[in-house]
Enzyme design. Structure first.
Site, PDB file in Angstrom:
ATOM      1  N   ASP A 195     -19.114   5.566   5.345  1.00 26.35           N
ATOM      2  CA  ASP A 195     -19.341   5.781   6.779  1.00 26.35           C
ATOM      3  C   ASP A 195     -20.626   6.539   7.122  1.00 26.35           C
ATOM      4  O   ASP A 195     -21.337   6.145   8.048  1.00 26.35           O
ATOM      5  CB  ASP A 195     -18.133   6.501   7.406  1.00 26.35           C
ATOM      6  CG  ASP A 195     -16.972   5.548   7.674  1.00 26.35           C
ATOM      7  OD1 ASP A 195     -17.170   4.325   7.573  1.00 26.35           O
ATOM      8  OD2 ASP A 195     -15.877   6.035   7.995  1.00 26.35           O
ATOM      9  N   SER A 207       0.867  -1.169   0.000  1.00 30.71           N
ATOM     10  CA  SER A 207       0.000   0.000   0.000  1.00 30.71           C
ATOM     11  C   SER A 207       0.903   1.218   0.000  1.00 30.71           C
ATOM     12  O   SER A 207       2.047   1.140   0.447  1.00 30.71           O
ATOM     13  CB  SER A 207      -0.857  -0.003   1.271  1.00 30.71           C
ATOM     14  OG  SER A 207      -1.502   1.231   1.441  1.00 30.71           O
ATOM     15  N   HIS A 231     -14.433  -3.309  11.164  1.00 35.00           N
ATOM     16  CA  HIS A 231     -14.010  -4.522  10.464  1.00 35.00           C
ATOM     17  C   HIS A 231     -12.482  -4.603  10.395  1.00 35.00           C
ATOM     18  O   HIS A 231     -11.896  -5.645  10.587  1.00 35.00           O
ATOM     19  CB  HIS A 231     -14.612  -4.513   9.057  1.00 35.00           C
ATOM     20  CG  HIS A 231     -14.448  -3.206   8.317  1.00 35.00           C
ATOM     21  ND1 HIS A 231     -14.752  -1.994   8.892  1.00 35.00           N
ATOM     22  CD2 HIS A 231     -13.966  -2.906   7.088  1.00 35.00           C
ATOM     23  CE1 HIS A 231     -14.485  -1.014   8.038  1.00 35.00           C
ATOM     24  NE2 HIS A 231     -14.003  -1.546   6.935  1.00 35.00           N
ATOM     25  N   ARG A 232     -11.828  -3.429  10.154  1.00 32.20           N
ATOM     26  CA  ARG A 232     -10.363  -3.416  10.042  1.00 32.20           C
ATOM     27  C   ARG A 232      -9.721  -3.758  11.391  1.00 32.20           C
ATOM     28  O   ARG A 232      -8.761  -4.515  11.468  1.00 32.20           O
ATOM     29  CB  ARG A 232      -9.897  -2.029   9.585  1.00 32.20           C
ATOM     30  CG  ARG A 232      -8.695  -2.063   8.640  1.00 32.20           C
ATOM     31  CD  ARG A 232      -8.331  -0.682   8.104  1.00 32.20           C
ATOM     32  NE  ARG A 232      -9.446   0.235   7.975  1.00 32.20           N
ATOM     33  CZ  ARG A 232     -10.287   0.248   6.937  1.00 32.20           C
ATOM     34  NH1 ARG A 232     -10.111  -0.568   5.942  1.00 32.20           N
ATOM     35  NH2 ARG A 232     -11.296   1.105   6.886  1.00 32.20           N
ATOM     36  N   ASP A 237      -7.495  -5.678   1.970  1.00 29.01           N
ATOM     37  CA  ASP A 237      -8.539  -5.309   1.015  1.00 29.01           C
ATOM     38  C   ASP A 237      -9.853  -5.288   1.771  1.00 29.01           C
ATOM     39  O   ASP A 237     -10.099  -6.161   2.613  1.00 29.01           O
ATOM     40  CB  ASP A 237      -8.611  -6.302  -0.153  1.00 29.01           C
ATOM     41  CG  ASP A 237      -9.366  -5.692  -1.321  1.00 29.01           C
ATOM     42  OD1 ASP A 237      -9.024  -4.561  -1.715  1.00 29.01           O
ATOM     43  OD2 ASP A 237     -10.308  -6.317  -1.823  1.00 29.01           O
ATOM     44  N   LYS A 263     -14.026   3.958  16.448  1.00 24.28           N
ATOM     45  CA  LYS A 263     -14.029   3.157  15.211  1.00 24.28           C
ATOM     46  C   LYS A 263     -12.926   2.099  15.266  1.00 24.28           C
ATOM     47  O   LYS A 263     -13.107   0.971  14.801  1.00 24.28           O
ATOM     48  CB  LYS A 263     -13.869   4.069  13.988  1.00 24.28           C
ATOM     49  CG  LYS A 263     -14.126   3.328  12.679  1.00 24.28           C
ATOM     50  CD  LYS A 263     -14.144   4.223  11.453  1.00 24.28           C
ATOM     51  CE  LYS A 263     -14.140   3.365  10.198  1.00 24.28           C
ATOM     52  NZ  LYS A 263     -13.995   4.106   8.960  1.00 24.28           N
ATOM     53  N   PHE A 293     -14.839   8.205   6.239  1.00 24.62           N
ATOM     54  CA  PHE A 293     -14.678   8.287   4.789  1.00 24.62           C
ATOM     55  C   PHE A 293     -15.605   7.243   4.152  1.00 24.62           C
ATOM     56  O   PHE A 293     -16.295   6.495   4.846  1.00 24.62           O
ATOM     57  CB  PHE A 293     -13.207   8.021   4.391  1.00 24.62           C
ATOM     58  CG  PHE A 293     -12.784   6.588   4.575  1.00 24.62           C
ATOM     59  CD1 PHE A 293     -12.474   6.085   5.826  1.00 24.62           C
ATOM     60  CD2 PHE A 293     -12.710   5.715   3.486  1.00 24.62           C
ATOM     61  CE1 PHE A 293     -12.108   4.760   6.003  1.00 24.62           C
ATOM     62  CE2 PHE A 293     -12.327   4.384   3.650  1.00 24.62           C
ATOM     63  CZ  PHE A 293     -12.035   3.905   4.919  1.00 24.62           C
ATOM     64  N   GLY A 294     -15.578   7.190   2.840  1.00 25.68           N
ATOM     65  CA  GLY A 294     -16.317   6.142   2.123  1.00 25.68           C
ATOM     66  C   GLY A 294     -17.792   6.112   2.495  1.00 25.68           C
ATOM     67  O   GLY A 294     -18.485   7.131   2.506  1.00 25.68           O
ATOM     68  N   ASN A 307      -0.780   4.107   1.060  1.00 23.64           N
ATOM     69  CA  ASN A 307      -1.663   4.974   1.840  1.00 23.64           C
ATOM     70  C   ASN A 307      -1.005   5.240   3.211  1.00 23.64           C
ATOM     71  O   ASN A 307      -0.981   4.382   4.082  1.00 23.64           O
ATOM     72  CB  ASN A 307      -3.011   4.253   1.986  1.00 23.64           C
ATOM     73  CG  ASN A 307      -3.993   5.040   2.823  1.00 23.64           C
ATOM     74  OD1 ASN A 307      -3.622   5.790   3.721  1.00 23.64           O
ATOM     75  ND2 ASN A 307      -5.268   4.854   2.523  1.00 23.64           N
TER      76      ASN A 307
HETATM   77  P1  IMP Z   1      -9.676  -0.244   0.562  1.00 17.93           P
HETATM   78  O1  IMP Z   1      -9.628  -1.719   0.762  1.00 17.93           O
HETATM   79  O2  IMP Z   1      -9.101   0.529   1.711  1.00 17.93           O
HETATM   80  O3  IMP Z   1      -9.161   0.199  -0.768  1.00 17.93           O
HETATM   81  O4  IMP Z   1     -11.231   0.160   0.577  1.00 17.93           O
HETATM   82  C1  IMP Z   1     -12.101  -0.156  -0.452  1.00 17.93           C
HETATM   83  C2  IMP Z   1     -13.359   0.703  -0.367  1.00 17.93           C
HETATM   84  O5  IMP Z   1     -14.266   0.147   0.584  1.00 17.93           O
HETATM   85  C3  IMP Z   1     -13.133   2.132   0.089  1.00 17.93           C
HETATM   86  O6  IMP Z   1     -12.811   2.972  -0.985  1.00 17.93           O
HETATM   87  C4  IMP Z   1     -14.490   2.483   0.692  1.00 17.93           C
HETATM   88  O7  IMP Z   1     -15.393   2.846  -0.318  1.00 17.93           O
HETATM   89  C5  IMP Z   1     -14.930   1.164   1.283  1.00 17.93           C
HETATM   90  N1  IMP Z   1     -14.508   1.067   2.691  1.00 17.93           N
HETATM   91  C6  IMP Z   1     -13.584   0.214   3.220  1.00 17.93           C
HETATM   92  N2  IMP Z   1     -13.465   0.419   4.548  1.00 17.93           N
HETATM   93  C7  IMP Z   1     -14.329   1.416   4.847  1.00 17.93           C
HETATM   94  C8  IMP Z   1     -14.638   2.101   6.070  1.00 17.93           C
HETATM   95  O8  IMP Z   1     -14.087   1.839   7.149  1.00 17.93           O
HETATM   96  N3  IMP Z   1     -15.569   3.077   5.980  1.00 17.93           N
HETATM   97  C9  IMP Z   1     -16.186   3.422   4.824  1.00 17.93           C
HETATM   98  N4  IMP Z   1     -15.915   2.840   3.660  1.00 17.93           N
HETATM   99  C10 IMP Z   1     -14.993   1.844   3.672  1.00 17.93           C
END
Ligand code: IMP
Length: 204
Positions: free
Chosen positions: A159, A7, A184-185, A71, A179, A156-157, A9
């Site tokens: 949320d 990553s 989930h993370r 992912d 959070k 973000f996303g 990020n």
């Molecule tokens: P990535 O695996 O971090 O690339 O996440 C993939 C996509 O899933 C993100 O761009 C969000 O749209 C969504 N996503 C993943 N985790 C979250 C979260 O904790 N909050 C909101 N959206 C999430």
């Protein structure tokens, strides 16, 4: 001990580094792809979160490093698990959090609250460059419900639409600390750290 995280990020890397140091070992040096001179895009063409996490971790391990990758995404029951692995690019090209959320609201138009069950899923893969038997993928899930309109401004996303009943808040209304306990993370990382310690024989 060096582990590459597939990553670039910075926010994600520093969050994961802190947790690995606390839960596994302070000796872990977590390197980004840029730090090992890897600048190509890794094509995430898996059909599951697990496959995509493994694809990314394997790409970094192919350079001779122990590697990890995550992912994640949102799965909505009424949409048979969509947007799933397409969560980041759900609204098509170009897309952003706002267009993804608007598409989700449109896809669920006319549904009852009971039909709006969903879950966030996070997977984290580990791959050793020589010892295939050490490969594993940890998974964490957080159940919730998709609201009819935004609530909260943090995160973000998806949320602001993701309601988490045990705290009576959306993920966008949670502090980062809250959070980091229920997400989930956080759940995937807890399980990842426990298995990594066992696989690498770290006893501290
Ligand atoms: P990535 O695996 O971090 O690339 O996440 C993939 C996509 O899933 C993100 O761009 C969000 O749209 C969504 N996503 C993943 N985790 C979250 C979260 O904790 N909050 C909101 N959206 C999430």
């Amino acid at each position: 001990m060096k582990i590459v995280i597939a990553s670039n990020n910075k926010h994600k890397i520093s969050e994961i580094k802190a947790i690995l140091h606390e839960q596994v070992s302070a000796d872990i040096e977590l390197l980004s792809l840029a730090e090992i001179g890897y600048h190509e895009d890794i094509e995430e063409n898996g059909e599951t979160f697990e496959e995509n996490a493994l694809i990314k971790a394997r790409a970094a391990a192919a350079l001779g490093y122990m590697a990890m990758a995550d992912d994640s995404g949102l799965m909505v029951d009424y949409l048979d698990g969509a947007p799933g692995v397409y969560s980041a690019r759900y609204a098509g090209d170009p897309c952003n959090d706002e267009s993804n959320n608007q598409k989700l609201l449109a896809a669920l138009a006319g549904t009852t609250p009971e039909e709006r069950g969903a879950k966030f899923v996070s997977t984290i893969a580990f791959v050793h460059p020589e010892k295939e038997e050490l490969t594993f993928v940890a998974r964490g899930e957080c159940p919730g419900q998709i609201l009819y309109k935004y609530r909260g401004t943090g995160g973000f996303g998806y949320d602001p639409l993701f309601y988490y009943a045990p705290l009576d808040k959306t993920f966008a209304q949670l502090s980062a600390e809250e959070k980091n306990i229920v997400s989930h993370r956080a759940r995937a990382l807890d399980s990842f750290c426990a298995v990594l310690k066992e696989k690498l024989n770290i006893n501290n």
